[in-house]
Design an enzyme around this catalytic site. Sequence first.
Site, PDB file in Angstrom:
ATOM      1  N   HIS A  22      40.895  46.671  47.511  1.00  0.00           N
ATOM      2  CA  HIS A  22      40.508  47.797  48.361  1.00  0.00           C
ATOM      3  C   HIS A  22      40.063  47.244  49.710  1.00  0.00           C
ATOM      4  O   HIS A  22      40.149  46.016  49.933  1.00  0.00           O
ATOM      5  CB  HIS A  22      39.416  48.636  47.695  1.00  0.00           C
ATOM      6  CG  HIS A  22      38.261  47.819  47.197  1.00  0.00           C
ATOM      7  ND1 HIS A  22      37.393  47.154  48.040  1.00  0.00           N
ATOM      8  CD2 HIS A  22      37.843  47.521  45.944  1.00  0.00           C
ATOM      9  CE1 HIS A  22      36.486  46.517  47.333  1.00  0.00           C
ATOM     10  NE2 HIS A  22      36.746  46.704  46.050  1.00  0.00           N
ATOM     11  N   HIS A  76      37.970  44.068  49.853  1.00  0.00           N
ATOM     12  CA  HIS A  76      38.702  42.794  49.748  1.00  0.00           C
ATOM     13  C   HIS A  76      39.439  42.493  51.056  1.00  0.00           C
ATOM     14  O   HIS A  76      39.491  41.346  51.492  1.00  0.00           O
ATOM     15  CB  HIS A  76      39.769  42.872  48.640  1.00  0.00           C
ATOM     16  CG  HIS A  76      39.220  43.082  47.267  1.00  0.00           C
ATOM     17  ND1 HIS A  76      39.355  44.263  46.591  1.00  0.00           N
ATOM     18  CD2 HIS A  76      38.551  42.234  46.456  1.00  0.00           C
ATOM     19  CE1 HIS A  76      38.788  44.144  45.400  1.00  0.00           C
ATOM     20  NE2 HIS A  76      38.288  42.936  45.289  1.00  0.00           N
ATOM     21  N   GLU A 127      29.265  40.166  50.018  1.00  0.00           N
ATOM     22  CA  GLU A 127      27.815  40.245  49.753  1.00  0.00           C
ATOM     23  C   GLU A 127      27.468  41.377  48.794  1.00  0.00           C
ATOM     24  O   GLU A 127      26.334  41.490  48.369  1.00  0.00           O
ATOM     25  CB  GLU A 127      27.054  40.429  51.070  1.00  0.00           C
ATOM     26  CG  GLU A 127      27.003  39.155  51.887  1.00  0.00           C
ATOM     27  CD  GLU A 127      26.161  39.288  53.140  1.00  0.00           C
ATOM     28  OE1 GLU A 127      25.844  40.436  53.534  1.00  0.00           O
ATOM     29  OE2 GLU A 127      25.849  38.248  53.742  1.00  0.00           O
TER      30      GLU A 127
END
Length: 281
Positions: free
Chosen positions: A33, A36, A149
């Site tokens: 998605h 990424h 993160e």
Amino acid sequence: MVLLKTKKELSEYLNTLGENEKLGLVPTMGALHQGHMSLVSKAISENEYVIVSVFVNPTQFNNQEDLEKYPKTLKADMTLLSSISGQTAVFVPSVKEIYEKSAVPNTYDFDGLDTVMEGEFRDDHFNGVGTIVELLLRIVKPDNAYFGEKDFQQLQIIRKMVQLQNISTTIVGCPIVREKSGLAMSSRNERLPKKIRKKAAIIYKVLLSAKTKFGMKSAVFVREWVQQEFKKHTDFKLEYFEIAAIDTLTPILEKQKNVKYRAFIAVYANEVRLIDNIALN
Ligand code: PAF
């Protein structure tokens, strides 16, 4: 785009790359998605060549059903990756190719980073993550490797693993990408009914308020407040909310000066488990 399925194909591909050109690796489990894609874009901007690995790693699943249900969308992933420019290759190995005889995780001493939060609820998960990332870093030997993160605990554990194992790759953490509502992007969001997905914006809203409150109140107060807040939202079940120093990840009750903190949350929406986190100071 180059598709590589075996270690041999990968190594032949690596041999064609220029010696002084930088290589970036983006390890993924597929079902790509925009979160990424932000890692891939950053990798492309910082390296001449980028390898995206797509591998659903069995050793990091503590639940067989979860592993079986994990979405496999290679065709769509390839389409998404081809829409982005840059010298990108995709490495899609089989389980046998990666683990050869037995898919068993290594055991690492992560110095307690792995026993809290996600580690408390997912047995051996981080040994599995450490194992696959170590294997990929040793096979690909990238200059840089990119991680989101959103899985901040995973990111810190990978940093620890490369230090323990003397791996010279630089680990690059990338900011969380959010849907318009503020919900952190995740392949799991697809499994949420439309109404619940909209309401799941509450997770980020609570994190933002927690951040504001953390500036004025104690960690215990903020924790209590979050717990009360989720009691009002019956579509969601809070699994944990913790405030922890970013280096040790040990949940705190009292804040100290000159320490960087983050708040971490895991919430069930129906049977879908969602995680998120936010920098507090
Ligand atoms: O974050 C993920 O998708 C996975 O944990 C990773 C880092 C690709 C290892 O399998």
